[in-house]
Design an enzyme around this catalytic site. Structure first.
Site, mmCIF file in Angstrom:
data_model
loop_
_atom_site.group_PDB
_atom_site.id
_atom_site.type_symbol
_atom_site.label_atom_id
_atom_site.label_comp_id
_atom_site.label_asym_id
_atom_site.label_seq_id
_atom_site.Cartn_x
_atom_site.Cartn_y
_atom_site.Cartn_z
ATOM 1 N N TYR A 132 -8.504 54.653 -83.303
ATOM 2 C CA TYR A 132 -7.675 54.053 -82.454
ATOM 3 C C TYR A 132 -7.165 54.061 -81.112
ATOM 4 O O TYR A 132 -6.364 53.540 -80.371
ATOM 5 C CB TYR A 132 -6.587 53.704 -83.240
ATOM 6 C CG TYR A 132 -6.460 52.085 -84.225
ATOM 7 C CD1 TYR A 132 -6.897 53.040 -85.323
ATOM 8 C CD2 TYR A 132 -5.685 51.540 -84.589
ATOM 9 C CE1 TYR A 132 -6.644 51.767 -86.253
ATOM 10 C CE2 TYR A 132 -5.664 50.573 -85.148
ATOM 11 C CZ TYR A 132 -6.147 51.099 -86.570
ATOM 12 O OH TYR A 132 -6.128 49.630 -87.423
ATOM 13 N N LYS A 178 -12.074 61.901 -95.511
ATOM 14 C CA LYS A 178 -12.779 61.736 -96.080
ATOM 15 C C LYS A 178 -14.195 62.959 -95.334
ATOM 16 O O LYS A 178 -14.724 62.551 -94.557
ATOM 17 C CB LYS A 178 -13.458 60.575 -95.327
ATOM 18 C CG LYS A 178 -15.441 60.181 -95.754
ATOM 19 C CD LYS A 178 -15.151 59.311 -97.079
ATOM 20 C CE LYS A 178 -16.424 59.129 -97.691
ATOM 21 N NZ LYS A 178 -16.864 59.291 -99.366
ATOM 22 N N ASP A 211 -12.027 56.198 -100.299
ATOM 23 C CA ASP A 211 -12.903 55.942 -100.710
ATOM 24 C C ASP A 211 -11.876 55.603 -102.256
ATOM 25 O O ASP A 211 -11.765 54.385 -103.063
ATOM 26 C CB ASP A 211 -14.408 55.668 -101.294
ATOM 27 C CG ASP A 211 -15.286 56.860 -100.809
ATOM 28 O OD1 ASP A 211 -13.758 58.550 -100.441
ATOM 29 O OD2 ASP A 211 -15.951 57.183 -100.921
ATOM 30 N N ASP A 235 -3.843 52.315 -91.852
ATOM 31 C CA ASP A 235 -3.383 50.776 -91.806
ATOM 32 C C ASP A 235 -3.778 50.266 -93.193
ATOM 33 O O ASP A 235 -3.881 49.147 -93.580
ATOM 34 C CB ASP A 235 -4.691 50.260 -90.262
ATOM 35 C CG ASP A 235 -4.186 48.707 -89.857
ATOM 36 O OD1 ASP A 235 -2.852 48.927 -90.143
ATOM 37 O OD2 ASP A 235 -4.436 48.766 -89.145
ATOM 38 N N ASP A 239 -2.299 48.204 -96.181
ATOM 39 C CA ASP A 239 -2.387 46.646 -96.189
ATOM 40 C C ASP A 239 -3.004 46.550 -97.886
ATOM 41 O O ASP A 239 -2.240 45.664 -98.825
ATOM 42 C CB ASP A 239 -3.370 45.957 -95.362
ATOM 43 C CG ASP A 239 -2.988 45.351 -94.255
ATOM 44 O OD1 ASP A 239 -1.551 45.415 -93.823
ATOM 45 O OD2 ASP A 239 -3.445 44.158 -93.870
#
Ligand code: NAD
Length: 344
Positions: A132, A178, A211, A235, A239
């Protein structure tokens, strides 16, 4: 004695003005019940509709309002997607005020469908850098590059915040990254979290690849307590986490820095529902609750939380996303009335 707080209120656009109006109604109700609490609400313009009027989605006048207040309650705002358009207002405010921790709780609520009955986790997302950062280039036609900036300083700062939160909860922290692929950037992030861990010996620390974490949130969400991760991963995971406890209409977020806090629903401006008085205002109402908690107004925050849970468990007032036909205003009024009746 009166405790006076100046609060910037940015209704935003799309469904923003409707859900913010409902949350303001709830704040007005709680001020009638909690003695000494006084919120001075100062409204500011921001969002998509400002672009034509002011050439920016965050006018100077609104920035001045933010600077003169203790905290901000922000509605969702549409972010234009074409290159060269102003960046997201939320991202701009987070960077401008160094609101480095994005705190997104995810908890099973009474009377609301949930994947498991006992989910209670909080995602703490690094809020100022990562993907971002907004640094993107088209290096040659059809070939683009985005910079994923990760620093030790910002990673340690958000990790410390997450560990302090874990100290007040179940003392279990999961670092999500990751590093197997993003060896440098997520190497820095992971190392920072584990370095800070040594300052908090009472917290159990674990790690997951992002993941695998997306899978575990479905398989065993009740296992997690505090989850700390980088900007984009946080983010996306928040959700997903919102959906396993009843949907995005219920998910609130806090953006916290050392000197300022901005509180908003996790969801966006949902343009297709705008002006229809049907969006669920609970996410914004719970954002207002988080704001009161951050201001140290624990009784007011508890009263809002109790009223939301009471209205949800009674099940009489439900917006469309919860399987009912109540309006945004019905839901806001039901929660405000519950606060007044529980306080009487
Ligand atoms: P969105 O969250 O606005 O909406 C996705 C879907 O979720 C909606 O169509 C609706 O079905 C449901 N939904 C969202 N809020 C709801 C509510 N309160 N009650 C019931 N259902 C609800 O996501 P999007 O469509 O990807 O984004 C729309 C715009 O919002 C975009 O311009 C995006 O950039 C912006 N956005 C802003 C913020 C912010 O201001 N912080 C956050 C996310 C997205």
């Amino acid at each position: 004695m009166q405790r006076i707080y100046r609060i910037a209120v940015l209704p935003g656009d799309g469904i923003g003005p409707e859900v913010v109006e409902a949350a303001v109604g709830v704040l007005e109700a709680v001020q009638k019940i909690v003695s000494g609490l006084r919120l001075e609400l100062i409204y500011g313009e921001a969002g998509y509709d400002c672009i034509e009027k002011y050439g920016t989605n965050l006018p100077e006048k609104t920035i001045d309002i933010l600077k003169s207040t203790h905290a901000c309650l922000k509605g969702p705002m549409t972010t234009p997607e074409d290159p060269g358009a102003p960046p997201s207002v939320a991202v701009t405010i987070r960077k401008m005020f160094n609101l480095y921790a994005n705190v997104r709780p995810c908890k099973s609520l009474p009377g609301v469908w949930s994947l498991k009955p006992n989910i209670d986790l909080v995602i703490v997302r690094e809020n100022t850098e990562g993907l971002y950062s907004g640094v993107e280039y088209e290096v040659s036609p059809g070939k683009g590059v985005a910079l994923r900036i990760i620093t030790r300083e910002a990673s340690e700062r958000v990790a410390r915040f997450a560990f302090r939160l874990a100290e007040r909860r179940r003392r279990y922290l999961t670092c999500v990254h990751k590093r197997n692929i993003l060896r440098i950037t997520d190497g820095i992030f992971r190392e920072a979290v584990f370095r800070v861990a040594s300052e908090f010996p009472s917290i159990r620390v674990d790690e997951e690849h992002v993941d695998a974490m997306a899978m575990r949130l479905i398989k065993e969400p009740e296992r997690f307590d505090v989850v700390v991760t980088t900007n984009l991963f946080g983010d996306i995971l928040s959700d997903e986490a919102a959906q396993i406890v009843g949907g995005i209409g219920l998910a609130a977020g806090a953006n916290i820095g050392d000197n300022y806090g901005m509180f908003e629903p996790v969801h966006g401006s949902a343009p297709k529902h705008a002006g229809k008085n049907r969006a669920n205002p609970i996410a914004t109402i719970l954002a207002a609750k988080m704001m009161l908690e951050w201001l140290g107004e624990y009784e007011a925050a508890r009263r809002i939380g109790d009223a939301v849970e009471a209205v949800l468990s009674e099940g009489r007032v439900r917006t469309y996303d919860l399987g009912g036909s109540a309006t945004t205003r019905d839901m806001g009024n039901a929660i405000a009335e519950k606060i007044l009746s529980q306080g009487a």
